[in-house]
Design a protein around this motif. Sequence first.
Motif, PDB file in Angstrom:
ATOM      1  N   PHE A   1      -5.479 -10.702   1.314  1.00  0.00           N
ATOM      2  CA  PHE A   1      -5.647  -9.762   0.198  1.00  0.00           C
ATOM      3  C   PHE A   1      -6.822  -8.834   0.472  1.00  0.00           C
ATOM      4  CE2 PHE A   1      -6.679  -8.535  -4.161  1.00  0.00           C
ATOM      5  CZ  PHE A   1      -5.408  -8.315  -4.691  1.00  0.00           C
TER       6      PHE A   1
ATOM      7  N   ALA B   1      -5.672  -4.479  -1.940  1.00  0.00           N
ATOM      8  CA  ALA B   1      -4.878  -4.921  -3.085  1.00  0.00           C
ATOM      9  C   ALA B   1      -3.535  -4.208  -3.161  1.00  0.00           C
ATOM     10  CB  ALA B   1      -5.666  -4.717  -4.374  1.00  0.00           C
TER      11      ALA B   1
ATOM     12  N   TRP C   1      -1.014  -5.336  -0.375  1.00  0.00           N
ATOM     13  CA  TRP C   1      -0.566  -6.699  -0.657  1.00  0.00           C
ATOM     14  C   TRP C   1       0.459  -6.697  -1.791  1.00  0.00           C
ATOM     15  CZ3 TRP C   1      -0.928 -11.544   1.323  1.00  0.00           C
ATOM     16  CH2 TRP C   1      -0.557 -12.593   0.488  1.00  0.00           C
ATOM     17  N   ARG C   2       0.155  -5.986  -2.874  1.00  0.00           N
ATOM     18  CA  ARG C   2       1.048  -5.966  -4.036  1.00  0.00           C
ATOM     19  C   ARG C   2       2.373  -5.279  -3.728  1.00  0.00           C
ATOM     20  NH1 ARG C   2      -4.031  -4.980  -7.457  1.00  0.00           N
ATOM     21  NH2 ARG C   2      -4.460  -7.079  -8.203  1.00  0.00           N
TER      22      ARG C   2
ATOM     23  N   GLY D   1       5.752  -7.226  -3.964  1.00  0.00           N
ATOM     24  CA  GLY D   1       6.775  -6.700  -4.861  1.00  0.00           C
ATOM     25  C   GLY D   1       8.100  -6.436  -4.165  1.00  0.00           C
TER      26      GLY D   1
END
Length: 193
Positions: free
Chosen positions: A29, A34, A37-38, A42
């Motif tokens: 992370f 951020a 990673w998201r 997702g």
Amino acid sequence: MLILIMGLVIFFCVHSVRLVAPQWREASFSQQGAMRWRVRFGLITLLATAFIIMGYLQMRAEPVWLWFPPVWSRHLAALLMLVALFFVGSAVIPNTTMKKKIGYPMLIAVKVWAFAHLISNGNLADVLLFGSFLVWSIVSFVVYRRRDRKAGVVREGESGVPFDLAAFTFAMVSWFTIVFYLHQSIIGVSPLV
């Protein structure tokens, strides 16, 4: 069945990284940032969800019945869903009592949701889907709570009636929307019939 199982395996692998490798997750992370990673998380979740939906629909087209639930189980499931949605509201609304007391209300919501659907559906597709979510949420909750106790985590913050009322309002509005509109139009089955 293979597509459903593949989707479930991908989904649970992605959603269990924090459960089984929290240090690796935190390191990745911070290295990747951020947003990256998201986005990856997702996209993989969307892929897994697509596999789950496709596999579930394929299995429901030619159901393998394991048992035939009584009619009252649908009504109990509808009531349990109100409880599950209250826990969802408690998870997404800050400073709720449930979040402060148990720490992981979303996992409680998944448990109740999965259990409600297991008692009201009796074919193999339902057992695979909802049973796997029930087992995953129970294991996740136990591991996270044990980890928190070991680390001495104390949830501080102000919780109170206004936040809990907001969670309850969220649950009621969501429940009525799902029961009287969304479940029939998306899933094709009314939960009250």
